[in-house]
Design an enzyme around this catalytic site. Structure first.
Site, PDB file in Angstrom:
ATOM      1  N   ASP A  48     -25.046 -12.455 -74.589  1.00 41.70           N
ATOM      2  CA  ASP A  48     -24.178 -11.688 -73.294  1.00 41.70           C
ATOM      3  C   ASP A  48     -24.374 -10.264 -73.652  1.00 41.70           C
ATOM      4  OD1 ASP A  48     -23.559 -14.194 -72.558  1.00 41.70           O
ATOM      5  OD2 ASP A  48     -21.745 -14.279 -73.487  1.00 41.70           O
ATOM      6  N   ARG A  78     -21.329 -14.621 -68.647  1.00 41.93           N
ATOM      7  CA  ARG A  78     -19.934 -14.678 -68.274  1.00 41.93           C
ATOM      8  C   ARG A  78     -19.264 -13.503 -67.839  1.00 41.93           C
ATOM      9  NH1 ARG A  78     -17.145 -18.628 -70.228  1.00 41.93           N
ATOM     10  NH2 ARG A  78     -18.318 -20.398 -71.521  1.00 41.93           N
ATOM     11  N   GLN A 116     -32.909 -19.947 -70.365  1.00 40.67           N
ATOM     12  CA  GLN A 116     -33.066 -18.438 -70.440  1.00 40.67           C
ATOM     13  C   GLN A 116     -32.645 -18.098 -72.027  1.00 40.67           C
ATOM     14  OE1 GLN A 116     -29.735 -16.182 -68.111  1.00 40.67           O
ATOM     15  NE2 GLN A 116     -29.462 -18.276 -67.843  1.00 40.67           N
ATOM     16  N   ARG A 117     -31.708 -18.966 -72.696  1.00 39.32           N
ATOM     17  CA  ARG A 117     -31.561 -18.358 -74.147  1.00 39.32           C
ATOM     18  C   ARG A 117     -32.294 -19.111 -74.915  1.00 39.32           C
ATOM     19  NH1 ARG A 117     -25.522 -21.218 -74.285  1.00 39.32           N
ATOM     20  NH2 ARG A 117     -26.166 -23.256 -75.152  1.00 39.32           N
TER      21      ARG A 117
END
Lengths: 426, 426
Positions: free
Chosen positions: B148, B196, B305-306
């Site tokens: 993030d 987020r 994606q992560r």
């Protein structure tokens, strides 16, 4: 067979893949080896562009650009979902056909290559038949292309090996991620993949298991197997009990026992009249959360899977290029009305020897090829060793993609337009 | 500062990333260089495993496995979303803290490293304060980790460079795909990304443009900018008029002008009490199709994606490793109560010189860092050159991932359990 002198036209149709440009590169490269082929043209956006006389001068492209097509995803010439529909719209279809042959004649097109899936092979077939009927000498060869892998007679379809390599990698990576977060609460992740009513793409993710039953994917839902909610939930429960998490791969086109698509948005149809599918994973998530209270997340790879040239299959890219080359070769030799197919031969010393062959377009058009029943596990939630043996060689090898500033360096063509010779399409 | 002799414990927390294991590899590698560190332990599934005295003997791992951690995604030690919540559950939190120090003492843990995001840095901070209060000599250093990128004081967070490299690549590839299908009918594709309430991940996809305004993404919706439906639809319309297609990237946490999350499933909360977000793209699709009748498809990358270590950022992986190394180095030197931060220094000859620094954990815990207002374009639908200058170096370089049979070869640790010395957790 006398030598046919004239111009070449190649076009791309339907959904793009990571290697459809490799086939075009094969066509252009091989065309350069034959003196009878004078100009090399591309059709912008497939048949639609040809109808509009939008031809591109591919002879004008730089050599490096043609080479770059071998690692550049999507349709570099543009593609379309336009169908010449003789059944439902016979008058419009006849008019379209007249216009196509006007364009062919105006530009002395004597070689026509169309890279596409079922519908596009049908188009090629019709064009071949029309050429014969009209006595217009032109060689028409279909080049196979579809991530769905649902063309008959060919061992596999260019685009398929790359999509399952990327998807299996994603399943591995998501699986390690979700597994590393797994605690006694359990969790589930549903990965939706493409493939329409064929389960080839979903099935291909079995390769992520690399023979380990405990490894993801734990459940593969194939459109070939009617979906039964209770059995599915029992299987999820069993999996979470064993491993604390469950990775489900679902083909977008799964149907329930009444034949209704799970999660289909039936309000929207594409140009071929097929329902737009993109909701199976969300639907299953709601079922799982509602009936099991199990934390569930979805992954919807959508277009990303078919465009992922940054991790394409070397085998697939080579076969795609070879299909383009072969199309030109056989056309120059005098063949017409065929689709190039990929042929597999096991080498005695191990490994596969790939080659190409020909199949009459009439055998291909609109025939869908599904995952064989005896390649599916007894409970219907997995594919077996026969499938693995088939699919494993398709993902071997990598494609070297140059990078610039950390991102893949893809090419774009110059797309010099060929001067129009006709009045606009009516 | 006197030498502190004892054992080391490293653990991972929160959502995994493509490079969080690189940080653990850095910790283990550096620990091997210091005689004062006797045993190297890992906590299984973060704080949760430590509370259950589930320690892993990392000294027992093969050298090749430690090296393999540098390219293996997700949390190799396991992770958790468990929070020691002093505010809402003070009694349980106090009990947890007692138990943690029982475990630390029983295993003579003198060095504690916790890799995680905001909540985990808060946990490290509390543990450091408790150690001081209890007079238990232990060095506590937080290792930054979050895709993030919302930790303050550090230039960037390990995991972020890799997620935006993969996402920007995906946007490029999906963009070429959708662009190649674009005809006069127009089309739209919405790619939902994580992050987020911070827009860092969404913003990072601007790199796919490589300076070309016509290239995707055409619109980036950041949670920092209140979503206004009419303005958004006007922008989509304008984009489709110009380019025949529109690629939208949306951060999962976008909110409307009333502060309500767009497409949030408010019925589900995670262990930290945050709403589970995964519906913005679908919501926007419905809006576009309903009000514009524009064919729209969504991509939901979610966990993919992560975890996409197959195309991680070399810069990110190196910085992640360096953070792990630095944590051990400063702890051995006597520091405690800090988080390692990444420091950027522009080289006079061009390029960036990356190093690490320290920031008191008290400055980090529960502070969220957002995309600065003056890095966002005037209309709110794009980030500007200031952001690009910041983000561009983070995706540079590749990580060499070995492959086997065409798939990445990731490692799994042996995870030999350390013998328990305490009665089970009450």
């Amino acid at each position: 067979m006398s030598e046919l002198v004239g111009n070449l036209l190649v076009a791309q149709s339907g959904g793009p893949t990571a290697v459809i440009n490799a086939s075009v590169a094969g066509v252009i490269t091989e065309a350069g080896r034959h003196g009878c082929i004078e100009e090399i043209y591309g059709g912008r956006n497939g048949i639609l562009g040809i109808l509009n006389e939008e031809l591109l001068d591919l002879g004008d492209e730089k050599r490096a650009a043609i080479e770059g097509l071998r690692h550049t995803p999507a349709a570099a010439l543009g593609t379309c979902r336009y169908k010449i529909d003789f059944k439902k719209k016979p008058e419009k279809a006849a008019k379209d056909m007249d216009r196509l042959f006007e364009v062919f004649a105006a530009h002395n097109i004597r070689y026509f290559f169309y890279a596409g899936g079922n519908d596009s092979q049908d188009t090629s077939h019709k064009i071949h038949e029309e050429a014969v009927k009209r006595g217009y000498e032109m060689r028409v060869i279909g080049v196979p292309k579809t991530i769905d892998n649902d063309l008959p007679h060919t061992d596999n379809c260019p685009g398929y090996g790359s999509v399952i390599k990327y998807n299996a990698t994603t399943v591995m990576e998501v699986g390690i991620d979700v597994g590393s977060m797994a605690t006694d609460d359990g969790s589930c992740c549903i990965i939706e993949v493409m493939g329409r009513s064929a389960g080839w793409i979903a099935a291909g993710t079995v390769l992520a298991k690399r023979g380990n039953p405990a490894s993801p994917p734990h459940i593969i839902l194939l459109p070939e197997v009617p979906f039964e909610e209770d059995k599915f939930l029992a299987k999820v429960k069993e999996t979470v009990a064993a491993y604390k998490y469950c990775i489900v791969v679902v083909g977008e086109g799964i149907k329930d026992t009444d034949g209704h698509e799970v999660g289909a948005d039936k309000t929207r149809l594409d140009a071929f009249g097929h329902a737009v599918l993109a909701g199976a994973a969300e639907e299953l998530k709601e079922v799982i959360q509602g009936r099991m209270n199990l934390k569930t997340r979805t992954v919807l790879l959508s277009y990303a899977q078919r465009a992922a040239a940054h991790f394409a299959s070397g085998t697939d890219a080579k076969n795609a290029f070879a299909c383009g080359e072969a199309a030109v070769k056989v056309a120059v030799e005098g063949q017409s009305g065929f689709m190039v197919k990929i042929v597999r031969k096991a080498r005695p010393e191990g490994g596969i020897e790939w080659s190409t062959g020909l199949q009459p377009l009439g055998d291909i058009a609109n025939v869908e090829h599904f995952v064989p029943k005896d390649w599916i596990s007894e409970d219907g939630f997995m594919v077996n060793e026969k499938f693995v043996e088939y699919a494993r060689p398709l993902i071997e090898g990598e494609v070297r993609v140059p990078t610039e500033g950390g991102l893949p360096k893809y090419i774009t063509l110059e797309k010099s337009p060929v001067e129009k010779k006709l009045p606009p399409r009516a």
